[in-house]
Scaffold this motif. Structure first.
Motif, PDB file in Angstrom:
ATOM      1  N   LYS A 112      52.836  37.639  40.571  1.00 58.06           N
ATOM      2  CA  LYS A 112      53.092  36.199  40.845  1.00 58.06           C
ATOM      3  C   LYS A 112      54.143  35.820  41.901  1.00 58.06           C
ATOM      4  N   ASN A 113      55.055  36.448  41.942  1.00 57.03           N
ATOM      5  CA  ASN A 113      56.336  36.480  42.838  1.00 57.03           C
ATOM      6  C   ASN A 113      55.603  36.900  44.218  1.00 57.03           C
ATOM      7  N   ARG A 114      54.909  37.758  44.329  1.00 61.69           N
ATOM      8  CA  ARG A 114      54.224  38.327  45.445  1.00 61.69           C
ATOM      9  C   ARG A 114      53.308  37.369  46.041  1.00 61.69           C
ATOM     10  N   MET A 115      52.462  36.743  45.086  1.00 57.79           N
ATOM     11  CA  MET A 115      51.357  36.037  45.576  1.00 57.79           C
ATOM     12  C   MET A 115      52.080  34.785  45.961  1.00 57.79           C
ATOM     13  N   ARG A 116      53.076  34.147  45.359  1.00 57.08           N
ATOM     14  CA  ARG A 116      53.906  33.033  45.813  1.00 57.08           C
ATOM     15  C   ARG A 116      54.142  33.106  47.305  1.00 57.08           C
ATOM     16  N   ASP A 117      55.060  34.230  47.506  1.00 56.87           N
ATOM     17  CA  ASP A 117      55.512  34.841  48.745  1.00 56.87           C
ATOM     18  C   ASP A 117      54.261  34.701  49.683  1.00 56.87           C
ATOM     19  N   HIS A 118      53.154  35.354  49.243  1.00 51.41           N
ATOM     20  CA  HIS A 118      51.924  35.198  50.219  1.00 51.41           C
ATOM     21  C   HIS A 118      51.546  33.919  50.603  1.00 51.41           C
ATOM     22  N   GLY A 167      53.469  49.705  52.467  1.00 50.71           N
ATOM     23  CA  GLY A 167      52.429  49.483  53.690  1.00 50.71           C
ATOM     24  C   GLY A 167      51.298  48.459  53.004  1.00 50.71           C
ATOM     25  N   GLN A 168      51.652  47.645  52.130  1.00 49.79           N
ATOM     26  CA  GLN A 168      50.352  46.881  51.742  1.00 49.79           C
ATOM     27  C   GLN A 168      49.930  45.852  52.839  1.00 49.79           C
ATOM     28  N   SER A 169      49.008  45.249  52.666  1.00 50.18           N
ATOM     29  CA  SER A 169      48.305  44.460  53.846  1.00 50.18           C
ATOM     30  C   SER A 169      49.123  43.251  53.639  1.00 50.18           C
ATOM     31  N   THR A 170      49.541  42.645  54.852  1.00 48.79           N
ATOM     32  CA  THR A 170      50.008  41.250  54.867  1.00 48.79           C
ATOM     33  C   THR A 170      48.782  40.067  55.115  1.00 48.79           C
ATOM     34  N   ASP A 171      47.518  40.768  55.311  1.00 48.49           N
ATOM     35  CA  ASP A 171      46.431  39.808  55.330  1.00 48.49           C
ATOM     36  C   ASP A 171      45.761  39.263  54.001  1.00 48.49           C
ATOM     37  N   ARG A 172      45.735  40.403  53.229  1.00 50.73           N
ATOM     38  CA  ARG A 172      44.945  40.171  51.906  1.00 50.73           C
ATOM     39  C   ARG A 172      45.937  39.776  50.754  1.00 50.73           C
ATOM     40  N   PRO A 173      45.521  39.087  50.054  1.00 47.84           N
ATOM     41  CA  PRO A 173      46.504  38.513  48.773  1.00 47.84           C
ATOM     42  C   PRO A 173      46.822  40.004  48.088  1.00 47.84           C
ATOM     43  N   PRO A 174      47.916  39.886  47.402  1.00 48.05           N
ATOM     44  CA  PRO A 174      48.257  41.149  46.208  1.00 48.05           C
ATOM     45  C   PRO A 174      47.216  40.982  45.192  1.00 48.05           C
ATOM     46  N   LEU A 175      46.707  42.196  44.788  1.00 47.18           N
ATOM     47  CA  LEU A 175      45.790  42.191  43.740  1.00 47.18           C
ATOM     48  C   LEU A 175      46.238  42.227  42.265  1.00 47.18           C
TER      49      LEU A 175
END
Length: 146
Positions: A28-34, A10-18
């Motif tokens: 890194k992978n989550r930020m790239r996808d974001h 349930g992490q936010s799709t609006d905010r970048p991963p911390l």
């Protein structure tokens, strides 16, 4: 690649991963996808940079363009750089921010974090060679049993 322990549903799709300094490859992978999900051209800005806006002066030497010399395409690239830089900065904790605060482009931020947490390509090769030699030289001690 390991993910942090705990429930991450349930992490936010609006905010970048911390990123707080742990589990860099996961972040890194989550930020790239974001970033790609926001605008694919933003990922090009990270991989290629905003492309230095240079011009030749009257002596034929490359010098940076002034803002007045930039065309609409140059300005769009710098706007995209500012946008992706904002996403990266907002996704970092205070300790990681202190590594990148002087970076001027998103590419510099990405590369700085990558070198800090993964090392240079030469370091990666050295680690791989070391691990391979340790594996090849692995022997059982006399007092050990299978």
């Amino acid at each position: 690649m390991s993910a942090p322990p705990g429930n991450w549903e349930g992490q936010s799709t609006d905010r970048p991963p911390l990123f707080n300094g742990h589990y860099y490859s996961w972040w890194k992978n989550r930020m790239r996808d974001h970033i790609i999900g926001e605008d694919y051209q933003l990922w090009d800005i990270i991989t290629d940079g905003p492309l230095a806006t240079m011009k030749k002066n009257f002596e034929g030497v490359d010098v940076p363009k002034t803002r007045a010399d930039c065309n609409a395409g140059d300005l769009r690239k710098w706007e995209k750089n500012a946008k992706v830089k904002k996403w990266l900065v907002c996704g970092l904790g205070p300790d990681e921010y202190s590594r990148i605060y002087s970076c001027t482009t998103a590419k510099e931020i990405w590369d700085t974090l990558q070198v800090a947490h993964e090392g240079t390509p030469q370091v990666k090769r050295s680690r791989g060679t070391l691990l391979y030699s340790q594996y090849e030289n692995f022997t059982m001690e006399e007092r050990e049993t299978i």
